[in-house]
Design a protein around this motif. Structure first.
Motif: not given
Lengths: 274, 165
Positions: A233-252
């Motif tokens: 679950k933590a990994q999935a959350q981490q992955e999601k957060a990473q994806e989100k951060a990446q998406a935000q980063q990409e967006k930024a």
């Protein structure tokens, strides 16, 4: 009237009692009877048809009684020669009874009651012989015969008593041995019981241990599974957060790039102005 | 010629008759011989005991002379004796009863008495009396009580073969 009835009843009773006594006393055949020899052959046949040695001893004891009674009858009739013969026969019966008892013992027959009967009868006969010895009307020869018979009778009596004592001692030893054996058996039984109880307790303990171990293993497995699940679950959350951060980063980045583009456009425009 | 043949036939018939008579005589002689040769287990002027299968005569150690004769077949014993007719049958029976000590009567009639001894190993006794002119014959059978039924036929067979004269 009453007196007559009472006296006649008493008379009848006395007469009846006298007959019974006579009948009981009449256990042997008169040695002078024509049938006397037949009665002796009958004795022999009865003895031969009897198998148990203790029973044979009792028969010989009875025959000894008969010979003594017959000897007394002969002495009363003044037939001393016949009385002497009968006393000799008497001694033979006493001896044979002893031999039969010995054989009975060797064969392991139960002789306790027979021995008691023989001792009682032997004592009675000794009394009879002593009484005969005290008679004054008997010739010396007859008295010598009676004294010999008495001596043998007493020997037989002593033998019976010694044998009885020996048998009693043997019985006591056997009883003690049996008691010891019983105690040993009981001890063995108790020990076996204890051992069984110990085994049972050990088995129970082992089973409980196994059960506890199984439970622990199950709990460990469950905890591991839960841990794994949490990790996943933590990994999935981490992955999601990473994806989100990446998406935000990409967006930024996109935003930055856009801002850069806009800035360069504005710069270009600004340089195009004169 | 005819008379000769007739004579010869007559002679032959005579010979045949003679032969037949001789054979008849032989047969009669052999029957008498058979009777004479009949085997006896015991015989005296007053009593004869024909040989009976399984039975034998025994000598009793206390048997004085020929007063009591003892026979045996396995577990059956027979005692044969004769007493003068001075004693009545009842007297004989009573005297014999008393020689058995502790017994009980099973059956009794004028010439018969059966007894059972009251012991651990009971013995059955059957006494048969035969009153003659001068003597009374006594035949006593003794066998273990438990074996009496089994031995009854043996006793009966022997009894038939005892003849008082």
């Amino acid at each position: 009237m009453k007196k007559t009835i009472v006296s006649s009843t008493l008379g009848l009773l006395l007469l009846f009692a006298g007959n019974v006594y006579a009948a009981e006393d009449e256990t042997a055949v008169d040695p002078n009877s024509e049938l006397y020899d037949t009665s002796r052959v009958i004795e022999e046949a009865e003895y031969e048809l009897t198998e148990e040695n203790s029973e044979k001893a009792l028969l010989q004891d009875e025959y000894a009684d008969d010979r003594l009674n017959e000897a007394e009858v002969s002495l009363d009739k003044g037939d001393e020669a016949n009385a002497e013969e009968l006393l000799e026969d008497y001694e033979e019966h006493v001896k044979q009874a002893e031999e039969d008892m010995e054989a009975a013992k060797e064969n392991g027959e139960d002789i306790s009651t027979v021995e008691e009967t023989l001792v009682e009868n032997s004592q009675k006969r000794s009394e009879n012989l002593r009484a005969l010895l005290e008679r004054e009307d008997l010739p010396e020869e007859a008295k010598a015969g009676i004294a010999k018979a008495l001596e043998n009778q007493q020997k037989a009596e002593q033998n019976y008593l010694a044998a009885r004592k020996k048998a009693e001692e043997a019985q006591e030893v056997a009883q003690e041995e049996a008691q010891e054996e019983t105690q040993e058996k009981e001890q063995e039984k108790a020990q076996e019981k204890q051992e069984k109880a110990q085994e049972k307790a050990q088995e129970k303990q082992e089973k409980a241990q196994e059960k506890a171990q199984e439970k622990q293993e199950k709990a460990q497995e469950k905890a591991q599974a839960q841990q794994e699940k949490a990790q996943e679950k933590a990994q999935a959350q981490q992955e999601k957060a990473q994806e989100k951060a990446q998406a935000q980063q990409e967006k930024a980045q996109e935003k930055q790039e856009k801002a850069q583009e806009k800035a360069s456009e504005q710069q270009g425009r600004a340089s195009g102005r004169p | 010629m005819k008379s000769r043949i007739g004579l010869m036939l007559l002679f032959l018939m005579f010979l045949l008759v003679l032969g037949a008579c001789q054979n008849g005589g032989n047969a009669q002689e052999s029957t008498e011989q058979e009777q004479e040769e009949k085997n006896y287990l015991y015989e005296s002027e007053t009593v004869k005991v024909t040989e009976t299968s399984g039975w034998s005569k025994h000598d009793s150690p206390s048997n004085d002379g020929e007063e009591n004769i003892l026979f045996q077949n396995d577990n059956v014993k027979a005692i044969l004796t004769l007493v003068s007719d001075e004693k009545s049958l009842d007297e004989i029976k009573n005297e014999l009863k008393s020689s058995f000590g502790n017994t009980e009567a099973i059956e009794e009639n004028e010439k018969y008495l059966s007894l059972k001894s009251n012991r651990k190993e009971s013995v059955r006794t059957d006494i048969y009396l035969d009153s003659g002119d001068e003597q009374t014959g006594i035949l006593i059978f003794m066998t273990p009580f438990e074996e009496y039924e089994k031995n009854q036929a043996v006793i009966e067979e022997f009894k038939k073969n005892v003849q008082f004269y």
